[in-house]
Motif scaffolding. Structure first.
Motif, PDB file in Angstrom:
ATOM      1  N   THR A   1       2.359   9.811  -2.813  1.00  0.00           N
ATOM      2  CA  THR A   1       1.926   8.477  -2.419  1.00  0.00           C
ATOM      3  C   THR A   1       1.932   8.405  -0.894  1.00  0.00           C
ATOM      4  O   THR A   1       2.413   9.322  -0.221  1.00  0.00           O
ATOM      5  CB  THR A   1       2.879   7.398  -2.968  1.00  0.00           C
ATOM      6  OG1 THR A   1       4.175   7.592  -2.357  1.00  0.00           O
ATOM      7  CG2 THR A   1       2.994   7.473  -4.494  1.00  0.00           C
ATOM      8  N   ALA A   2       1.450   7.292  -0.368  1.00  0.00           N
ATOM      9  CA  ALA A   2       1.496   7.090   1.086  1.00  0.00           C
ATOM     10  C   ALA A   2       2.938   7.200   1.585  1.00  0.00           C
ATOM     11  O   ALA A   2       3.206   7.803   2.631  1.00  0.00           O
ATOM     12  CB  ALA A   2       0.889   5.737   1.438  1.00  0.00           C
ATOM     13  N   ARG A   3       3.867   6.612   0.837  1.00  0.00           N
ATOM     14  CA  ARG A   3       5.287   6.690   1.213  1.00  0.00           C
ATOM     15  C   ARG A   3       5.761   8.146   1.267  1.00  0.00           C
ATOM     16  O   ARG A   3       6.553   8.524   2.140  1.00  0.00           O
ATOM     17  CB  ARG A   3       6.124   5.897   0.219  1.00  0.00           C
ATOM     18  CG  ARG A   3       7.597   5.815   0.552  1.00  0.00           C
ATOM     19  CD  ARG A   3       8.390   5.080  -0.535  1.00  0.00           C
ATOM     20  NE  ARG A   3       7.759   3.855  -0.968  1.00  0.00           N
ATOM     21  CZ  ARG A   3       7.921   2.662  -0.394  1.00  0.00           C
ATOM     22  NH1 ARG A   3       8.715   2.552   0.651  1.00  0.00           N
ATOM     23  NH2 ARG A   3       7.300   1.595  -0.865  1.00  0.00           N
ATOM     24  N   ASP A   4       5.270   8.973   0.349  1.00  0.00           N
ATOM     25  CA  ASP A   4       5.682  10.378   0.319  1.00  0.00           C
ATOM     26  C   ASP A   4       5.196  11.157   1.541  1.00  0.00           C
ATOM     27  O   ASP A   4       5.844  12.115   1.954  1.00  0.00           O
ATOM     28  CB  ASP A   4       5.181  11.056  -0.954  1.00  0.00           C
ATOM     29  CG  ASP A   4       5.842  10.509  -2.205  1.00  0.00           C
ATOM     30  OD1 ASP A   4       7.023  10.122  -2.155  1.00  0.00           O
ATOM     31  OD2 ASP A   4       5.147  10.458  -3.254  1.00  0.00           O
ATOM     32  N   VAL A   5       4.054  10.768   2.100  1.00  0.00           N
ATOM     33  CA  VAL A   5       3.582  11.419   3.321  1.00  0.00           C
ATOM     34  C   VAL A   5       4.600  11.192   4.437  1.00  0.00           C
ATOM     35  O   VAL A   5       5.005  12.124   5.134  1.00  0.00           O
ATOM     36  CB  VAL A   5       2.179  10.918   3.729  1.00  0.00           C
ATOM     37  CG1 VAL A   5       1.769  11.483   5.088  1.00  0.00           C
ATOM     38  CG2 VAL A   5       1.149  11.278   2.667  1.00  0.00           C
ATOM     39  N   VAL A   6       5.030   9.942   4.589  1.00  0.00           N
ATOM     40  CA  VAL A   6       6.049   9.631   5.606  1.00  0.00           C
ATOM     41  C   VAL A   6       7.350  10.342   5.265  1.00  0.00           C
ATOM     42  O   VAL A   6       7.998  10.943   6.134  1.00  0.00           O
ATOM     43  CB  VAL A   6       6.247   8.103   5.729  1.00  0.00           C
ATOM     44  CG1 VAL A   6       7.409   7.787   6.669  1.00  0.00           C
ATOM     45  CG2 VAL A   6       4.962   7.441   6.212  1.00  0.00           C
TER      46      VAL A   6
ATOM     47  N   TRP B   1      -4.501  12.433   8.589  1.00  0.00           N
ATOM     48  CA  TRP B   1      -5.701  12.271   7.757  1.00  0.00           C
ATOM     49  C   TRP B   1      -5.322  11.800   6.348  1.00  0.00           C
ATOM     50  O   TRP B   1      -5.939  10.891   5.806  1.00  0.00           O
ATOM     51  CB  TRP B   1      -6.494  13.574   7.689  1.00  0.00           C
ATOM     52  CG  TRP B   1      -7.774  13.421   6.930  1.00  0.00           C
ATOM     53  CD1 TRP B   1      -8.970  12.959   7.416  1.00  0.00           C
ATOM     54  CD2 TRP B   1      -8.000  13.714   5.546  1.00  0.00           C
ATOM     55  NE1 TRP B   1      -9.921  12.942   6.413  1.00  0.00           N
ATOM     56  CE2 TRP B   1      -9.344  13.407   5.252  1.00  0.00           C
ATOM     57  CE3 TRP B   1      -7.192  14.198   4.521  1.00  0.00           C
ATOM     58  CZ2 TRP B   1      -9.904  13.576   3.989  1.00  0.00           C
ATOM     59  CZ3 TRP B   1      -7.746  14.375   3.253  1.00  0.00           C
ATOM     60  CH2 TRP B   1      -9.094  14.055   3.006  1.00  0.00           C
ATOM     61  N   ASP B   2      -4.289  12.414   5.777  1.00  0.00           N
ATOM     62  CA  ASP B   2      -3.866  12.041   4.426  1.00  0.00           C
ATOM     63  C   ASP B   2      -3.525  10.558   4.340  1.00  0.00           C
ATOM     64  O   ASP B   2      -3.975   9.854   3.431  1.00  0.00           O
ATOM     65  CB  ASP B   2      -2.632  12.846   3.998  1.00  0.00           C
ATOM     66  CG  ASP B   2      -2.892  14.331   3.895  1.00  0.00           C
ATOM     67  OD1 ASP B   2      -3.983  14.727   3.457  1.00  0.00           O
ATOM     68  OD2 ASP B   2      -1.974  15.102   4.248  1.00  0.00           O
TER      69      ASP B   2
ATOM     70  N   GLY C   1       0.773  -1.234   0.000  1.00  0.00           N
ATOM     71  CA  GLY C   1       0.000   0.000   0.000  1.00  0.00           C
ATOM     72  C   GLY C   1       0.801   1.279   0.000  1.00  0.00           C
ATOM     73  O   GLY C   1       0.222   2.360   0.045  1.00  0.00           O
ATOM     74  N   TRP C   2       2.103   1.198  -0.045  1.00  0.00           N
ATOM     75  CA  TRP C   2       2.921   2.394   0.082  1.00  0.00           C
ATOM     76  C   TRP C   2       2.942   3.279  -1.157  1.00  0.00           C
ATOM     77  O   TRP C   2       3.332   4.433  -1.095  1.00  0.00           O
ATOM     78  CB  TRP C   2       4.343   2.032   0.521  1.00  0.00           C
ATOM     79  CG  TRP C   2       4.344   1.637   1.947  1.00  0.00           C
ATOM     80  CD1 TRP C   2       4.449   0.373   2.464  1.00  0.00           C
ATOM     81  CD2 TRP C   2       4.145   2.497   3.064  1.00  0.00           C
ATOM     82  NE1 TRP C   2       4.336   0.415   3.829  1.00  0.00           N
ATOM     83  CE2 TRP C   2       4.160   1.706   4.230  1.00  0.00           C
ATOM     84  CE3 TRP C   2       3.965   3.874   3.204  1.00  0.00           C
ATOM     85  CZ2 TRP C   2       3.993   2.246   5.502  1.00  0.00           C
ATOM     86  CZ3 TRP C   2       3.801   4.411   4.474  1.00  0.00           C
ATOM     87  CH2 TRP C   2       3.817   3.593   5.604  1.00  0.00           C
ATOM     88  N   ASP C   3       2.510   2.736  -2.281  1.00  0.00           N
ATOM     89  CA  ASP C   3       2.543   3.534  -3.508  1.00  0.00           C
ATOM     90  C   ASP C   3       1.170   4.023  -3.941  1.00  0.00           C
ATOM     91  O   ASP C   3       1.013   4.512  -5.055  1.00  0.00           O
ATOM     92  CB  ASP C   3       3.223   2.720  -4.624  1.00  0.00           C
ATOM     93  CG  ASP C   3       4.689   2.453  -4.280  1.00  0.00           C
ATOM     94  OD1 ASP C   3       5.362   3.376  -3.780  1.00  0.00           O
ATOM     95  OD2 ASP C   3       5.152   1.324  -4.492  1.00  0.00           O
TER      96      ASP C   3
ATOM     97  N   ASP D   1      12.194   1.071   4.064  1.00  0.00           N
ATOM     98  CA  ASP D   1      11.326   0.651   5.172  1.00  0.00           C
ATOM     99  C   ASP D   1      10.647   1.871   5.788  1.00  0.00           C
ATOM    100  O   ASP D   1      11.144   2.446   6.761  1.00  0.00           O
ATOM    101  CB  ASP D   1      12.144  -0.099   6.225  1.00  0.00           C
ATOM    102  CG  ASP D   1      11.292  -0.767   7.291  1.00  0.00           C
ATOM    103  OD1 ASP D   1      10.091  -0.410   7.420  1.00  0.00           O
ATOM    104  OD2 ASP D   1      11.810  -1.644   7.997  1.00  0.00           O
ATOM    105  N   PRO D   2       9.507   2.285   5.223  1.00  0.00           N
ATOM    106  CA  PRO D   2       8.855   3.492   5.741  1.00  0.00           C
ATOM    107  C   PRO D   2       8.422   3.376   7.199  1.00  0.00           C
ATOM    108  O   PRO D   2       8.427   4.370   7.930  1.00  0.00           O
ATOM    109  CB  PRO D   2       7.657   3.698   4.808  1.00  0.00           C
ATOM    110  CG  PRO D   2       7.501   2.431   4.060  1.00  0.00           C
ATOM    111  CD  PRO D   2       8.804   1.710   4.090  1.00  0.00           C
ATOM    112  N   VAL D   3       8.075   2.176   7.645  1.00  0.00           N
ATOM    113  CA  VAL D   3       7.664   2.002   9.042  1.00  0.00           C
ATOM    114  C   VAL D   3       8.856   2.262   9.963  1.00  0.00           C
ATOM    115  O   VAL D   3       8.770   3.055  10.912  1.00  0.00           O
ATOM    116  CB  VAL D   3       7.055   0.602   9.283  1.00  0.00           C
ATOM    117  CG1 VAL D   3       6.730   0.413  10.761  1.00  0.00           C
ATOM    118  CG2 VAL D   3       5.820   0.390   8.423  1.00  0.00           C
TER     119      VAL D   3
END
Length: 190
Positions: free
Chosen positions: A39-44, A125-126, A28-30, A72-74
């Protein structure tokens, strides 16, 4: 309800964001997010990468470099959040002045809360919305942030950090008003 005080606020808000980070499916990171072209990864990535330079620009504090968001975004987020919490938990932080060249001098904990912790709160939220998680934010904090930011609407747009304001109905809840104010469509869906 989010506890008061910069260290407790960060622990709570970063903790909620951590739950969302850990809740992203491995594939789900992309996925796209409400922030155009992110992307979700970009938020992190945004949260992990902008703050160390900002912090160093107004203090002598250098956050330790952690794992790569790409790999490893987590782990990257958890390392970063722990480093910020350590700064806030340090008793010396209360007596440290944050003196960034583009801002008035202020106590370090106040600067972290105002510029960083609030950013984590909004980006929760994003990430949650993009990845199909519970995206409800603390209503009281949404209301107070909306009330504090709305008078600065023109300045927010000029900063380039916020998209165009998205209109919401007058009777919208505080979360929808805040999300619209920061340039997101509260009705956005993946």
């Amino acid at each position: 309800m989010i506890p008061a005080g910069p260290a407790a606020e960060h622990a709570s808000i970063a903790g909620t964001f951590s739950e969302k980070v850990r809740g992203v499916a491995p594939d789900g990171w992309d996925v796209a997010t409400p922030v155009a072209e992110w992307t979700a990864r970009d938020v992190v990535r945004h949260l992990v990468e902008w703050f160390p330079g900002f912090l160093a620009g107004g203090s002598d504090i250098k956050l330790p470099i952690g794992p790569s968001v790409d790999e490893d975004p987590v782990a990257a987020w958890e390392h970063h959040a722990a480093a910020v919490q350590a700064v806030l938990d340090d008793p010396a932080a209360a007596d440290t002045t944050f003196a960034h060249p583009h801002l008035p001098a202020m106590p370090l904990p106040q600067a972290i809360a105002q510029f960083y912790t609030n950013d984590v709160f909004m980006h929760t939220w994003d990430l949650a919305r993009a990845t199909g998680q519970d995206d409800r934010l603390d209503a009281g904090r949404c209301q107070s942030m909306f009330e504090g930011m709305e008078p600065m609407d023109e300045m927010l747009r000029q900063s380039g950090q916020y998209g165009a304001r998205v209109p919401v109905p007058d009777d919208a809840d505080a979360q929808a008003k805040l999300i619209g104010l920061i340039g997101r469509d509260p009705e956005w869906r993946p």
